[in-house]
Design a protein around this motif. Structure first.
Motif, mmCIF file in Angstrom:
data_model
loop_
_atom_site.group_PDB
_atom_site.id
_atom_site.type_symbol
_atom_site.label_atom_id
_atom_site.label_comp_id
_atom_site.label_asym_id
_atom_site.label_seq_id
_atom_site.Cartn_x
_atom_site.Cartn_y
_atom_site.Cartn_z
ATOM 1 N N SER A 1 -17.103 1.533 -6.031
ATOM 2 C CA SER A 1 -17.495 2.386 -6.881
ATOM 3 C C SER A 1 -17.821 3.915 -6.971
ATOM 4 C CB SER A 1 -19.155 1.871 -7.346
ATOM 5 O OG SER A 1 -18.219 0.249 -7.991
ATOM 6 N N GLY A 2 -19.120 4.195 -6.227
ATOM 7 C CA GLY A 2 -18.977 5.377 -5.319
ATOM 8 C C GLY A 2 -17.998 6.395 -5.453
ATOM 9 N N SER A 3 -16.839 6.077 -4.217
ATOM 10 C CA SER A 3 -16.007 6.513 -3.830
ATOM 11 C C SER A 3 -15.079 7.331 -5.700
ATOM 12 C CB SER A 3 -14.965 5.315 -3.344
ATOM 13 O OG SER A 3 -15.847 5.152 -1.699
ATOM 14 N N SER A 4 -15.079 5.804 -6.531
ATOM 15 C CA SER A 4 -13.885 5.829 -7.482
ATOM 16 C C SER A 4 -14.511 7.147 -8.058
ATOM 17 C CB SER A 4 -14.259 4.775 -8.051
ATOM 18 O OG SER A 4 -13.144 3.805 -7.413
ATOM 19 N N THR A 5 -16.103 7.200 -8.524
ATOM 20 C CA THR A 5 -16.131 8.410 -9.324
ATOM 21 C C THR A 5 -15.962 9.326 -8.115
ATOM 22 O OG1 THR A 5 -17.513 6.625 -9.841
ATOM 23 C CG2 THR A 5 -18.658 9.577 -9.943
ATOM 24 N N ALA A 6 -16.412 9.902 -6.531
ATOM 25 C CA ALA A 6 -15.693 10.659 -6.033
ATOM 26 C C ALA A 6 -15.087 11.292 -6.031
ATOM 27 C CB ALA A 6 -16.526 10.228 -4.494
ATOM 28 N N ILE A 7 -13.690 10.423 -6.563
ATOM 29 C CA ILE A 7 -12.835 11.381 -6.839
ATOM 30 C C ILE A 7 -12.467 12.243 -7.981
ATOM 31 C CG2 ILE A 7 -9.287 10.379 -6.892
ATOM 32 C CD1 ILE A 7 -10.599 7.909 -5.652
ATOM 33 N N GLY A 8 -12.686 11.642 -9.065
ATOM 34 C CA GLY A 8 -13.056 12.215 -10.047
ATOM 35 C C GLY A 8 -13.488 13.503 -10.362
ATOM 36 N N LEU A 9 -14.822 13.115 -9.900
ATOM 37 C CA LEU A 9 -15.542 14.898 -9.131
ATOM 38 C C LEU A 9 -15.111 15.687 -8.684
ATOM 39 C CD1 LEU A 9 -18.904 12.693 -9.006
ATOM 40 C CD2 LEU A 9 -18.489 14.448 -10.820
ATOM 41 N N ARG A 10 -14.073 14.948 -7.668
ATOM 42 C CA ARG A 10 -13.689 16.451 -5.726
ATOM 43 C C ARG A 10 -12.099 16.884 -6.980
ATOM 44 N NH1 ARG A 10 -14.359 13.378 -0.257
ATOM 45 N NH2 ARG A 10 -17.453 13.444 -1.277
ATOM 46 N N MET A 11 -12.006 15.934 -7.665
ATOM 47 C CA MET A 11 -10.706 16.899 -8.559
ATOM 48 C C MET A 11 -11.416 17.541 -8.812
ATOM 49 S SD MET A 11 -8.495 13.418 -9.633
ATOM 50 C CE MET A 11 -7.278 14.167 -10.018
ATOM 51 N N GLU A 12 -12.529 17.970 -9.901
ATOM 52 C CA GLU A 12 -12.633 19.096 -10.927
ATOM 53 C C GLU A 12 -13.357 19.350 -10.602
ATOM 54 O OE1 GLU A 12 -11.475 19.048 -14.673
ATOM 55 O OE2 GLU A 12 -10.798 17.113 -13.632
ATOM 56 N N ASP A 13 -14.086 19.329 -8.806
ATOM 57 C CA ASP A 13 -14.534 19.840 -8.263
ATOM 58 C C ASP A 13 -15.981 20.158 -8.484
ATOM 59 O OD1 ASP A 13 -11.997 21.635 -6.620
ATOM 60 O OD2 ASP A 13 -12.108 23.020 -8.129
ATOM 61 N N GLU A 14 -16.732 19.228 -8.904
ATOM 62 C CA GLU A 14 -18.119 19.497 -9.318
ATOM 63 C C GLU A 14 -18.620 18.676 -8.174
ATOM 64 O OE1 GLU A 14 -18.828 19.860 -11.994
ATOM 65 O OE2 GLU A 14 -18.096 20.906 -12.840
ATOM 66 N N GLN A 15 -18.269 17.843 -6.827
ATOM 67 C CA GLN A 15 -18.118 17.217 -5.761
ATOM 68 C C GLN A 15 -17.918 17.931 -4.540
ATOM 69 O OE1 GLN A 15 -18.022 13.792 -4.110
ATOM 70 N NE2 GLN A 15 -19.656 12.823 -5.397
ATOM 71 N N PRO A 16 -18.429 18.771 -3.265
ATOM 72 C CA PRO A 16 -17.686 19.136 -1.858
ATOM 73 C C PRO A 16 -17.129 18.078 -1.667
ATOM 74 C CG PRO A 16 -20.197 18.705 -1.931
ATOM 75 C CD PRO A 16 -19.713 19.224 -3.195
ATOM 76 N N GLY A 17 -15.915 18.780 -1.174
ATOM 77 C CA GLY A 17 -15.125 17.190 0.070
ATOM 78 C C GLY A 17 -13.885 17.249 -0.267
ATOM 79 N N VAL B 1 -10.427 15.252 -1.474
ATOM 80 C CA VAL B 1 -9.494 14.310 -2.745
ATOM 81 C C VAL B 1 -9.353 12.802 -1.577
ATOM 82 C CG1 VAL B 1 -8.569 13.359 -4.493
ATOM 83 C CG2 VAL B 1 -9.242 15.948 -4.682
ATOM 84 N N PRO B 2 -8.371 13.438 -0.193
ATOM 85 C CA PRO B 2 -8.232 12.148 -0.028
ATOM 86 C C PRO B 2 -8.967 11.336 1.103
ATOM 87 C CG PRO B 2 -7.037 14.324 0.778
ATOM 88 C CD PRO B 2 -7.961 14.814 -0.419
ATOM 89 N N THR B 3 -10.172 11.703 0.971
ATOM 90 C CA THR B 3 -11.034 11.122 2.311
ATOM 91 C C THR B 3 -11.464 9.493 0.749
ATOM 92 O OG1 THR B 3 -11.378 12.738 3.569
ATOM 93 C CG2 THR B 3 -13.098 10.581 3.253
ATOM 94 N N PRO B 4 -12.131 9.740 -0.715
ATOM 95 C CA PRO B 4 -12.563 8.814 -1.222
ATOM 96 C C PRO B 4 -11.218 7.477 -1.261
ATOM 97 C CG PRO B 4 -12.392 10.753 -2.350
ATOM 98 C CD PRO B 4 -12.587 11.454 -0.992
ATOM 99 N N VAL B 5 -10.261 8.502 -1.703
ATOM 100 C CA VAL B 5 -9.140 7.415 -2.216
ATOM 101 C C VAL B 5 -8.939 6.709 -0.993
ATOM 102 C CG1 VAL B 5 -6.694 7.412 -2.168
ATOM 103 C CG2 VAL B 5 -7.819 9.302 -3.635
ATOM 104 N N GLU B 6 -8.664 7.405 0.248
ATOM 105 C CA GLU B 6 -8.852 6.233 1.583
ATOM 106 C C GLU B 6 -9.239 4.810 1.493
ATOM 107 O OE1 GLU B 6 -8.374 8.408 5.045
ATOM 108 O OE2 GLU B 6 -6.506 9.592 4.314
ATOM 109 N N LEU B 7 -11.105 5.263 1.177
ATOM 110 C CA LEU B 7 -11.778 4.484 1.355
ATOM 111 C C LEU B 7 -11.732 2.856 0.225
ATOM 112 C CD1 LEU B 7 -15.155 6.420 1.422
ATOM 113 C CD2 LEU B 7 -14.011 5.341 3.409
ATOM 114 N N VAL B 8 -11.066 3.191 -0.541
ATOM 115 C CA VAL B 8 -10.978 3.054 -1.926
ATOM 116 C C VAL B 8 -8.850 1.801 -1.716
ATOM 117 C CG1 VAL B 8 -10.334 2.274 -3.920
ATOM 118 C CG2 VAL B 8 -11.532 3.835 -3.883
ATOM 119 N N VAL B 9 -8.534 2.408 -1.185
ATOM 120 C CA VAL B 9 -7.274 1.754 -0.642
ATOM 121 C C VAL B 9 -8.616 1.180 0.769
ATOM 122 C CG1 VAL B 9 -5.137 1.383 0.709
ATOM 123 C CG2 VAL B 9 -5.615 3.472 -1.025
#
Length: 346
Positions: free
Chosen positions: A85-101, A103-111
């Motif tokens: 759940s947290g990683s999925s949300t982080a993907i969206g936040l990072r895509m919109e530059d609302e969270q530092p870091g 995008v591939p890292t949370p995607v890899e965690l989900v996968v």
């Protein structure tokens, strides 16, 4: 109705007075749901003490390990690895530059979490926890190995921990009618609250008096109480693991991961020892389930099945009483007995 002919019991359709085979009877949704509900209730009410203690101990220990691993991962990477759940949300936040870091890292965690669950599906044939009936120790050793790989590489690969958590979480998904999750507590907290709500609702409906409870009420109350206790055990164990994991990381940093890895390996060794010590009864139980499953699905009787079922015939009446309860009518008892007898026919 129940008809006997040529030594074989069959279900009878009242309207057409035609024999109905067991697979055809189970095709009736109402009958199937009624049988399933009563079987699940009987399973929840009649676990052995050894099984109950084993599942509680394993669930609590694994929840503790997951809480520790998740806390260590967050302390190191500011990422959660025991759920998506947290990683999925982080993907969206990072895509919109609302969270530092990146995008591939949370995607890899989900996968990787999904890959871990996929591996568990390959190794564990069913979703219900049955001690000694599946190679849980293999999964647990793999989880520990993945955590050790992450430790060996100085905590450089959070995706390896995510895969370990996915593998662990998919190993056990249910027991005795309760959904089990050991790496995240959202479903656990939901089941905890809903079980408490049902117990209170039942109490209020009966005029706030336990003396007004029927046998069915007590059975349902027992199931909800067992679920409430189990969910509390899992939740508090996860929290305790988070406390220990965070404290250990502050003291030992990368070596803190040895705590959940070591505990998981010990649990795997304990299950392996259990299987060795109870090899014969476990094999008998597994054989019984295979025979009945084959017959319930309409499959043919294999060589040796009839002798095995005859040796177990004294358990039939107990099985019927557990499903039907003490207040079952003669007609329902006959129908249930016909189902069981039909299973035992070639």
């Amino acid at each position: 109705m129940v008809a006997s002919g040529a030594g074989q019991h069959m279900l009878i359709d009242d309207q057409e007075d035609k024999p109905v085979t067991l697979p055809e009877a189970l095709g009736n949704r109402a009958l199937r749901n009624a049988i399933l509900e009563n079987v699940q209730l009987a399973a929840a009410l009649n676990p052995s003490t050894r099984e109950k203690l084993g599942v509680h101990a394993i669930g609590m220990a694994l929840s503790f390990c997951a809480g520790a691993a998740n806390a260590i991962a967050f302390a190191k990477w500011k990422l959660y690895v025991s759920h998506v759940s947290g990683s999925s949300t982080a993907i969206g936040l990072r895509m919109e530059d609302e969270q530092p870091g990146d995008v591939p890292t949370p995607v890899e965690l989900v996968v990787y979490f999904i890959v871990g669950s996929w591996v568990a599906g390959l190794l564990i044939p069913g979703t219900t926890m049955k001690m000694g009936q599946a190679r849980y120790e293999v999964v647990l050793f793999l989880v520990a190995a993945m955590e050790l790989v992450c430790w060996w590489h100085e905590l450089r690969y959070p995706e390896m921990l995510a895969a370990a958590m996915g593998l662990q979480n998919a190993m056990i998904t249910s027991w005795s009618g309760a959904v089990l999750r050991t790496t995240h507590m959202t479903g656990t907290a939901t089941d905890l609250g809903s079980a408490l709500g049902r117990m209170l609702s039942r109490f209020f409906r009966r005029g706030c008096s336990l003396g007004n409870f029927s046998d069915q009420d007590w059975d349902e109350h027992t199931v909800d109480r067992q679920k409430f206790v189990l969910m509390n055990c899992l939740l508090y164990s996860f929290i305790a693991g988070g406390v220990v994991g965070a404290g250990a990381y502050g003291c030992m940093e990368l070596h803190s991961l040895l705590i959940p890895a070591g505990m998981t390996a010990i649990i795997g060794a304990a299950h392996l020892l259990y299987c060795i010590q109870h090899q014969e009864p476990l094999a008998t139980e597994k054989k019984a389930e295979e025979v009945f499953a084959r017959q319930l699905s309409g499959g043919g009787m294999e060589q040796g099945d009839m002798e095995f079922l005859n040796a177990k015939s004294e358990r039939t009446e107990q099985f019927i009483r557990q499903i039907m309860g003490e207040g079952g009518s003669d007609r329902r008892m006959d129908l249930c007995r016909a189902v069981v007898t039909k299973v035992q026919q070639p």
